[in-house]
Scaffold this motif. Structure first.
Motif, PDB file in Angstrom:
ATOM      1  N   PRO A  46       0.890  -1.141  -0.012  1.00  0.00           N
ATOM      2  CA  PRO A  46       0.107  -0.004  -0.027  1.00  0.00           C
ATOM      3  C   PRO A  46       0.942   1.358   0.097  1.00  0.00           C
ATOM      4  CG  PRO A  46       0.205  -1.049   2.292  1.00  0.00           C
ATOM      5  CD  PRO A  46       0.933  -1.882   1.220  1.00  0.00           C
ATOM      6  N   LYS A  47       0.359   2.198  -0.572  1.00  0.00           N
ATOM      7  CA  LYS A  47       0.957   3.663  -0.305  1.00  0.00           C
ATOM      8  C   LYS A  47       0.411   4.293   0.966  1.00  0.00           C
ATOM      9  CE  LYS A  47       1.200   3.673  -5.300  1.00  0.00           C
ATOM     10  NZ  LYS A  47       2.134   2.587  -5.360  1.00  0.00           N
ATOM     11  N   VAL A  48       1.345   4.385   1.878  1.00  0.00           N
ATOM     12  CA  VAL A  48       0.701   5.262   3.245  1.00  0.00           C
ATOM     13  C   VAL A  48       1.414   6.397   2.962  1.00  0.00           C
ATOM     14  CG1 VAL A  48       0.864   4.879   5.543  1.00  0.00           C
ATOM     15  CG2 VAL A  48       0.693   2.740   4.314  1.00  0.00           C
ATOM     16  N   ASN A  49       0.402   7.507   3.300  1.00  0.00           N
ATOM     17  CA  ASN A  49       0.739   8.893   3.397  1.00  0.00           C
ATOM     18  C   ASN A  49      -0.071   9.657   4.362  1.00  0.00           C
ATOM     19  OD1 ASN A  49      -1.822   9.613   2.280  1.00  0.00           O
ATOM     20  ND2 ASN A  49      -0.920   9.332   0.007  1.00  0.00           N
ATOM     21  N   GLU A  50       0.290  10.838   4.675  1.00  0.00           N
ATOM     22  CA  GLU A  50      -0.541  11.817   5.316  1.00  0.00           C
ATOM     23  C   GLU A  50      -1.675  12.419   4.941  1.00  0.00           C
ATOM     24  OE1 GLU A  50       0.692  12.337   8.568  1.00  0.00           O
ATOM     25  OE2 GLU A  50       2.769  11.978   8.616  1.00  0.00           O
ATOM     26  N   GLY A  51      -2.153  12.034   3.634  1.00  0.00           N
ATOM     27  CA  GLY A  51      -3.356  12.811   3.231  1.00  0.00           C
ATOM     28  C   GLY A  51      -4.448  12.108   3.418  1.00  0.00           C
ATOM     29  N   PHE A  52      -5.708  12.694   3.089  1.00  0.00           N
ATOM     30  CA  PHE A  52      -7.128  12.307   3.650  1.00  0.00           C
ATOM     31  C   PHE A  52      -7.556  10.912   2.896  1.00  0.00           C
ATOM     32  CE2 PHE A  52     -11.722  12.287   3.307  1.00  0.00           C
ATOM     33  CZ  PHE A  52     -11.891  12.511   4.666  1.00  0.00           C
ATOM     34  N   ASP A  53      -7.237  10.733   1.815  1.00  0.00           N
ATOM     35  CA  ASP A  53      -7.908   9.546   1.052  1.00  0.00           C
ATOM     36  C   ASP A  53      -7.716   8.312   1.320  1.00  0.00           C
ATOM     37  OD1 ASP A  53      -8.519  12.162  -0.425  1.00  0.00           O
ATOM     38  OD2 ASP A  53      -7.789  11.774  -2.311  1.00  0.00           O
ATOM     39  N   ILE A  54      -8.674   7.493   1.374  1.00  0.00           N
ATOM     40  CA  ILE A  54      -8.435   5.756   1.121  1.00  0.00           C
ATOM     41  C   ILE A  54      -8.929   5.450  -0.258  1.00  0.00           C
ATOM     42  CG2 ILE A  54      -9.078   3.873   2.067  1.00  0.00           C
ATOM     43  CD1 ILE A  54      -9.232   4.887   4.790  1.00  0.00           C
ATOM     44  N   ILE A  55      -8.103   4.870  -1.143  1.00  0.00           N
ATOM     45  CA  ILE A  55      -8.498   4.413  -2.435  1.00  0.00           C
ATOM     46  C   ILE A  55      -7.992   3.059  -2.407  1.00  0.00           C
ATOM     47  CG2 ILE A  55      -8.063   4.671  -4.748  1.00  0.00           C
ATOM     48  CD1 ILE A  55      -7.884   7.940  -4.121  1.00  0.00           C
ATOM     49  N   ILE A  56      -9.001   2.327  -2.625  1.00  0.00           N
ATOM     50  CA  ILE A  56      -8.608   0.673  -2.864  1.00  0.00           C
ATOM     51  C   ILE A  56      -9.032   0.412  -4.105  1.00  0.00           C
ATOM     52  CG2 ILE A  56      -9.016  -1.637  -1.793  1.00  0.00           C
ATOM     53  CD1 ILE A  56      -9.186  -0.096   0.804  1.00  0.00           C
ATOM     54  N   ARG A  57      -8.235  -0.667  -4.884  1.00  0.00           N
ATOM     55  CA  ARG A  57      -8.742  -1.153  -6.187  1.00  0.00           C
ATOM     56  C   ARG A  57      -8.600  -2.557  -5.835  1.00  0.00           C
ATOM     57  NH1 ARG A  57     -10.386   2.579  -6.996  1.00  0.00           N
ATOM     58  NH2 ARG A  57      -9.564   4.592  -7.965  1.00  0.00           N
ATOM     59  N   ASP A  58      -9.942  -3.378  -6.266  1.00  0.00           N
ATOM     60  CA  ASP A  58     -10.027  -4.846  -5.916  1.00  0.00           C
ATOM     61  C   ASP A  58      -9.700  -5.237  -4.697  1.00  0.00           C
ATOM     62  OD1 ASP A  58     -10.504  -5.144  -8.873  1.00  0.00           O
ATOM     63  OD2 ASP A  58      -8.493  -4.910  -9.213  1.00  0.00           O
ATOM     64  N   GLY A  59     -10.212  -4.540  -3.592  1.00  0.00           N
ATOM     65  CA  GLY A  59      -9.912  -4.786  -2.328  1.00  0.00           C
ATOM     66  C   GLY A  59     -10.707  -6.070  -1.972  1.00  0.00           C
ATOM     67  N   ARG A  60     -10.230  -6.909  -1.019  1.00  0.00           N
ATOM     68  CA  ARG A  60     -10.745  -8.209  -0.467  1.00  0.00           C
ATOM     69  C   ARG A  60     -10.746  -8.095   0.908  1.00  0.00           C
ATOM     70  NH1 ARG A  60      -6.011  -9.344  -3.703  1.00  0.00           N
ATOM     71  NH2 ARG A  60      -5.673 -10.947  -2.363  1.00  0.00           N
ATOM     72  N   HIS A  61     -11.603  -8.946   1.469  1.00  0.00           N
ATOM     73  CA  HIS A  61     -11.794  -9.328   3.123  1.00  0.00           C
ATOM     74  C   HIS A  61     -10.717 -10.280   3.206  1.00  0.00           C
ATOM     75  CE1 HIS A  61     -12.854 -10.518   6.920  1.00  0.00           C
ATOM     76  NE2 HIS A  61     -13.637  -9.445   6.954  1.00  0.00           N
ATOM     77  N   PRO A  62      -9.485 -10.111   4.052  1.00  0.00           N
ATOM     78  CA  PRO A  62      -8.876 -11.111   4.293  1.00  0.00           C
ATOM     79  C   PRO A  62      -8.916 -12.279   4.651  1.00  0.00           C
ATOM     80  CG  PRO A  62      -8.210  -9.178   5.720  1.00  0.00           C
ATOM     81  CD  PRO A  62      -9.326  -8.859   4.809  1.00  0.00           C
ATOM     82  N   ALA A  63      -9.931 -12.269   5.661  1.00  0.00           N
ATOM     83  CA  ALA A  63     -10.434 -13.761   6.317  1.00  0.00           C
ATOM     84  C   ALA A  63     -11.342 -14.524   5.481  1.00  0.00           C
ATOM     85  CB  ALA A  63     -10.905 -13.419   7.767  1.00  0.00           C
ATOM     86  N   VAL A  64     -12.354 -13.720   4.988  1.00  0.00           N
ATOM     87  CA  VAL A  64     -13.369 -14.219   3.994  1.00  0.00           C
ATOM     88  C   VAL A  64     -12.900 -14.964   2.887  1.00  0.00           C
ATOM     89  CG1 VAL A  64     -15.682 -13.929   2.917  1.00  0.00           C
ATOM     90  CG2 VAL A  64     -15.250 -12.886   5.227  1.00  0.00           C
ATOM     91  N   GLU A  65     -11.900 -14.116   2.272  1.00  0.00           N
ATOM     92  CA  GLU A  65     -11.410 -14.610   0.880  1.00  0.00           C
ATOM     93  C   GLU A  65     -10.696 -15.912   1.091  1.00  0.00           C
ATOM     94  OE1 GLU A  65      -8.277 -12.887  -1.210  1.00  0.00           O
ATOM     95  OE2 GLU A  65      -7.118 -12.322   0.484  1.00  0.00           O
ATOM     96  N   THR A  66     -10.197 -16.447   2.177  1.00  0.00           N
ATOM     97  CA  THR A  66      -9.472 -17.658   2.389  1.00  0.00           C
ATOM     98  C   THR A  66     -10.522 -18.756   2.332  1.00  0.00           C
ATOM     99  OG1 THR A  66      -9.485 -17.558   4.659  1.00  0.00           O
ATOM    100  CG2 THR A  66      -7.692 -16.610   3.485  1.00  0.00           C
ATOM    101  N   THR A  67     -11.898 -18.615   2.451  1.00  0.00           N
ATOM    102  CA  THR A  67     -12.837 -19.542   3.014  1.00  0.00           C
ATOM    103  C   THR A  67     -13.829 -19.609   1.624  1.00  0.00           C
ATOM    104  OG1 THR A  67     -14.219 -18.415   3.991  1.00  0.00           O
ATOM    105  CG2 THR A  67     -12.548 -19.470   5.265  1.00  0.00           C
ATOM    106  N   THR A  68     -13.895 -18.690   0.969  1.00  0.00           N
ATOM    107  CA  THR A  68     -14.901 -18.991  -0.341  1.00  0.00           C
ATOM    108  C   THR A  68     -14.291 -18.085  -1.427  1.00  0.00           C
ATOM    109  OG1 THR A  68     -17.019 -17.785  -0.713  1.00  0.00           O
ATOM    110  CG2 THR A  68     -16.011 -17.061   1.188  1.00  0.00           C
ATOM    111  N   LYS A  69     -14.919 -18.211  -2.799  1.00  0.00           N
ATOM    112  CA  LYS A  69     -14.501 -17.506  -3.751  1.00  0.00           C
ATOM    113  C   LYS A  69     -15.071 -16.202  -3.300  1.00  0.00           C
ATOM    114  CE  LYS A  69     -15.393 -17.868  -8.595  1.00  0.00           C
ATOM    115  NZ  LYS A  69     -15.514 -16.271  -8.850  1.00  0.00           N
ATOM    116  N   PHE A  70     -14.257 -15.029  -3.671  1.00  0.00           N
ATOM    117  CA  PHE A  70     -14.503 -13.836  -3.157  1.00  0.00           C
ATOM    118  C   PHE A  70     -14.321 -12.819  -4.313  1.00  0.00           C
ATOM    119  CE2 PHE A  70     -13.792  -9.848  -1.120  1.00  0.00           C
ATOM    120  CZ  PHE A  70     -14.661  -9.897   0.013  1.00  0.00           C
TER     121      PHE A  70
END
Lengths: 695, 695
Positions: A461-485
């Motif tokens: 991730p690009k971590v910075n002091e800005g305001f924005d949170i922008i995520i592309r193709d984000g997944r749930h780290p736990a749920v994605e391990t148990t089911t097609k996500f």
């Protein structure tokens, strides 16, 4: 001659015995409240010791939830004990006088770095209470402790509800570890690494520089996959050094601990030879100390596979101690004498099948078949008669036997003395061992994050002091391990900082909310994240109101609990906070719930925080036109040939349908009930006037 | 010469060691599924052993939740393992071949009453698996087991959700015992009684005769308050006989256990002398066996306060065994000789401050001040040099010392042998002891119920085969102990079998629902109930849908879980069932939720079951006019001078107000938010049209 040790009272927070511990941290906590609330935590099994201050009891509860102490000390006069007792099984009230400045300073002066810290009086009292208690219970012998002062302003605030709702350490199903964030990202191979990773999750960072340093290290380890494999294999050879050294300090270690220590230090020596580019990894490895001399002492003194208890004997290696060697030799001579005696007595008596035997009650004896047990020399004394044989002793045999028993006793005691000497020598170097242990732990965590990043295809991730949170193709780290996500994007920017999310049940609203928060947390501990691209402007606090935890026996309704939580969120959030709200208002009458939701969104919009707001109130979609930072999003449900399907993709705009009856049908409600529900939905039962109060 | 015992592998379900157990039951379970599902439970620590069959895995899960086994055996081929693993930490998959009829019959033939039971093949296999596993792990020596077959049709069915929601064994707050029904009514004074009370709550009765018998006993004990006090004091002297006798059977008992057994049997003797009127109490007391001969044997053999470990010595009383007495005497003589030797050597050498001492490494020595350690007799051999003194030995001293060590060893072994003999004698009578233990347990439970009835002012319910449940001034047994409680009536009869309950949040709806169910359960275990008057027509099953338990990481939404539960309830309830539903439908769109609630009530009305239905849907009040068995009730809220108050009284009719915003205000939501919410409530934002879908 039976020696007894002083028996100590074991309390849950002062356990150091290996059998009674899991690999998790085992905190004893003390709380002291005056203007602020100070909390001191001590894990006697590892020597970890830290103190922190919070504004009020609410925040203290949150820390308690984070660290799950097993035992907790509070002054008798502390009143808000009920909340605490829900979370900690063993809350002990200590007389107020025990929280005493003089006594606290007394005991704290043994803590090496105590002078260097700036502690408030509350903090000193909490630290003193915890140390004094541990000392009394453990019959302490001054282990080398280092006190750490945690400043809350250096870490992201995760309140207790959020930690629960995001299932960071415990799942909501059974309170276990399965399916939690920790479970997914913990690929550590040492107990120390596992504990440290948990600490990182308890306190995500706010400092971009340190986060970047961790990310550099993770990136390097991710790229060097072969090096990582060898390194992790070497790390596997490091035992739980923190616990071993503490047991040694407290005189509770056994011979196997010493061998484990030696083998661990050898592994540290191998790790020290690894060569890295990134600053963090170089620093970690550079400072490791394999302590060759100490290793060599243990190697010379202790056999390779000693018994678990010194008293069982055979712990000290041949050749290490002259006196011991001599005693062993003397004992052996006696045994050999007895062997020869058998041969001699055969000749003397002319009885070929005479034999010397041993049993526990009668000791050594000479057994002779009944038929031949006649006309024996006069010095034969009968001991026991069996069916086919007679057993005798002779003065010589008796004499030797007594000697053997006496030698054994001496050998046992001498081995214990030598063991104790070596233990003391090791303890002199405790601090250095602990330092290496910390480095091993951090290296293990970084490897684990690199391993996870590779396994599950995370990106930096690009971590910075800005305001924005922008995520592309984000997944749930736990749920994605148990089911097609199905991955989803999120755009949280000034113009789109409050997202109103509608759509049917089960379409994925709650999971979506959670994954945004989890990705933010991962980024701020210095981990890669489950997404194809992510920008994370540092978040200071995460608040959630997801799911429902009832509190009815304590006299509060679901709705009251919900409103109390919302109140706390509104009063504590800042512009830099991330807030997740799921179906706020649903536990009261429809119109009132909707009105509250509306007013809450207006309030948060003015505050400027980032908010994800999932709801069934379609009326809220009107807010997009009224407030500049609000945007509507929705999930939907496809119905084809009467079959329902979720595509789990988030889309702009909003959805009017809830598909409640459809889902009831999927849940196997009797067909009659489902059909009737559809009829009622279109009747005036639902759409007509509500009658007035009748009494 | 170091002897080692065979080390056994301790698994959670095969623990018998006292230090590792709580006083609760510790079940090892085996599950076998073919047409039906058989479940066998064994508590090796007490010898309790029972088997039951259920229709499907869902019902099996419910039993698992009820008994909380600590370890569970399943055939490898069993597929629905996930649910199970949520509830039981240690699920072990056993090869299918291990569930083998021949092997099972083999091991079951040691169970005394096995021939008398009619077991299905599934049940035999489950029992066999559990026994074989315990046998292998415990290195069994055939303890006297009695198998009990539980027929589900004899007991009220409490499904898993109901057990959770009613907080019978664990509270919803922290999963602990505080605030649970068990917690309130458990005034037992023995561990056996406490375990049995739990079993009674796990299986309330359906048989009016047996319930009445228990009620008679409770009534008699309640009236005879002085007798009860003395009886309970005597019961307190009974140790955990079930566990003690099991440890003895398994050879894991220590000398203190024998003394505890003896003291317990003496208490049993005292209890046997109590005189009662009611059949149940007379039967219980009559069958008790104080086993005077066994007591007297233990009393003669074992000292009154023996050490916890036989090996520590001093366990067997002087005068019980001739050989032992002689060995002890011989050892003492040697010690006395050494004492005399000191005096003699002083005279011989002329050194007044010569003294004989002992230390662990060097054994006995003669210490002489340095200044005088010259010109000693030739037989003085130097052992050690100190700063001011020299230590010597002489052959005579060495010889005596070796003898002492040898005697000690023999004494230790002989004491162990005698202890083992007595243990075996006790074990011969194991069955009789267990029978008395069961009687003590039941008596303790009945006393506990009488105690509770007195303490909390419960009344005797009229239990019958009728349909009605009528309660006057009913209270919630747990809530009433922590807060001032307003009692309420309930009338569930043919004409008023479905109650629709409206009213504001926090007014007491959920508590009211729960108290009706809890009073029913109490009545059917044979307890008095918290009410001034109660008629309870036997209920076959209780179902609840109260509060919310999320299951989101498993891919189901709150609403889906709710509908699955409702489906299960509708498919399993009968006319004799009691069903509690709280805010069903609230987790989906308003109109759909309402339609479903409506259809569900219609369905249950036709079925004829008793239902309490709490809701915020005011529209449901129309049902009173349409269905003969439906009646409206409500709670209300008084507002005086802007202050809100609950009177917590249930009343006929229904309430339109939810007071949601009022409660939000009480929960300290910022004032601005509350004021704005009232504005919005009256605006067209809430009352206007909902916009169409925008994409």
């Amino acid at each position: 001659l039976v020696r007894r040790e002083v028996v100590r009272v074991i309390t849950p927070g002062t356990v150091v015995e290996e059998e009674l511990l899991t690999t998790e941290s085992n905190y004893l906590m003390a709380l002291f409240k005056r203007e602020k609330v100070a909390l001191a935590f001590l894990d006697v099994s590892t020597g970890e010791f830290f103190v922190t201050s919070v504004k009020n009891v609410d925040e203290a509860i949150c820390e308690v939830l984070k660290y799950s102490p097993v035992e907790c000390l509070i002054p008798e006069s502390f009143e808000e004990v009920e909340e605490l007792e829900k979370l900690v099984k063993n809350v002990r009230r200590i007389e107020d006088e025990q929280f005493n400045l003089k006594r606290s300073l007394e005991v704290l002066k043994d803590v090496a770095n105590f002078q260097a810290l700036e502690l408030s009086e509350e903090e000193i009292l909490a630290c003193g209470a915890v140390l004094n208690y541990a000392k009394n219970s453990l019959l302490f012998s001054k282990p080398a402790l280092k006190l750490q002062k945690l400043e809350r302003s250096e870490y992201m605030v995760l309140d207790s509800t959020t930690i629960k709702n995001l299932e960071i350490f415990r799942n909501l199903v059974d309170g276990g570890r399965r399916g939690t964030l920790l479970d997914v990202i913990d690929k550590t191979v040492t107990a120390m690494g596992s504990r440290l990773l948990k600490k990182w999750l308890q306190r995500p960072l706010l400092d971009v520089t340190e986060i970047e340093r961790r990310l550099d290290a993770v990136e390097e380890l991710k790229e060097k996959s072969f090096v990582r494999r060898v390194l992790r294999e070497t790390l596997e050879d490091v035992y739980d050094l923190e616990r071993i050294i503490t047991r040694l300090e407290l005189g509770k270690a056994n011979p196997k601990d010493l061998v484990a220590l030696k083998n661990s230090l050898k592994a540290v020596g191998k790790i020290k030879k690894f060569d890295f580019q990134s600053k963090k990894l170089r620093d970690l490895v550079y400072g490791m100390n394999p302590m060759e001399e100490l290793c060599s002492l243990i190697e010379k003194a202790i056999v390779e596979d000693p018994p678990a208890n010194v008293k069982d004997g055979g712990v000290i290696r041949e050749g290490f101690d002259e006196e011991l060697d001599e005693l062993r030799k003397a004992k052996k001579e006696q045994e050999e004498f007895i062997k020869r005696l058998e041969e001699r007595e055969r000749k003397r008596t002319g009885i070929d099948n005479l034999r010397v035997g041993y049993n526990n009650v009668f000791g050594y004896y000479i057994e002779i078949p009944k038929s031949k047990a006649k006309n024996l020399p006069r010095y034969y004394i009968r001991k026991q008669t069996l069916v086919n044989a007679e057993r005798f002793t002779i003065p010589e045999l008796k004499d030797r036997e007594e000697k053997i028993l006496a030698y054994e006793e001496r050998i046992r005691i001498l081995e214990q003395e030598i063991f104790e000497r070596i233990r003391r020598e090791v303890v002199r170097h405790a601090e250095k061992v602990k330092d290496s242990a910390e480095r091993v732990a951090e290296l293990d965590v970084l490897c684990s994050l690199a391993e996870v990043a590779t396994l599950y295809n995370y990106t930096r991730p690009k971590v910075n002091e800005g305001f924005d949170i922008i995520i592309r193709d984000g997944r749930h780290p736990a749920v994605e391990t148990t089911t097609k996500f199905v991955p989803n994007d999120v755009n949280l920017t000034e113009n789109s900082r409050i997202l109103i999310i509608t759509g049917p049940n089960m379409a994925g609203k709650s999971t979506y909310l959670r994954q945004v928060a989890l990705i933010t947390i991962l980024a701020q501990i210095g981990s890669f994240v489950p997404a194809s691209y992510a920008v994370v402007g540092i978040v200071d606090k995460i608040f959630t109101r997801i799911g429902l935890v009832d509190d009815i026996t304590r006299g509060r309704s679901t709705f009251m609990v919900e409103m109390l939580e919302i109140g706390r969120i509104l009063n504590n959030a800042t512009k830099r906070s991330l807030i997740l709200l799921d179906e706020v208002g649903k536990s009261t009458g429809t119109k009132e719930g909707l009105s509250l939701a509306w007013a809450i969104i207006e309030y948060l919009h003015e505050l400027g925080a980032k908010v994800l707001f999932a709801t069934h109130y379609h009326e809220l979609s009107k807010l997009e036109n009224e407030l500049a930072g609000v945007k509507n999003y929705h999930f939907r449900l496809k119905e084809e040939n009467g079959k329902v399907e979720f595509d789990r993709k988030i889309r702009r705009g909003f959805s009017k349908e809830s598909y409640g009856i459809k889902i009831a049908e999927m849940a196997n409600l009797p067909k009659r009930v489902v059909e009737r529900a559809y009829e009622i939905l279109n009747s005036e039962n639902v759409n007509g006037e509500v009658p007035e109060i009748v009494e």
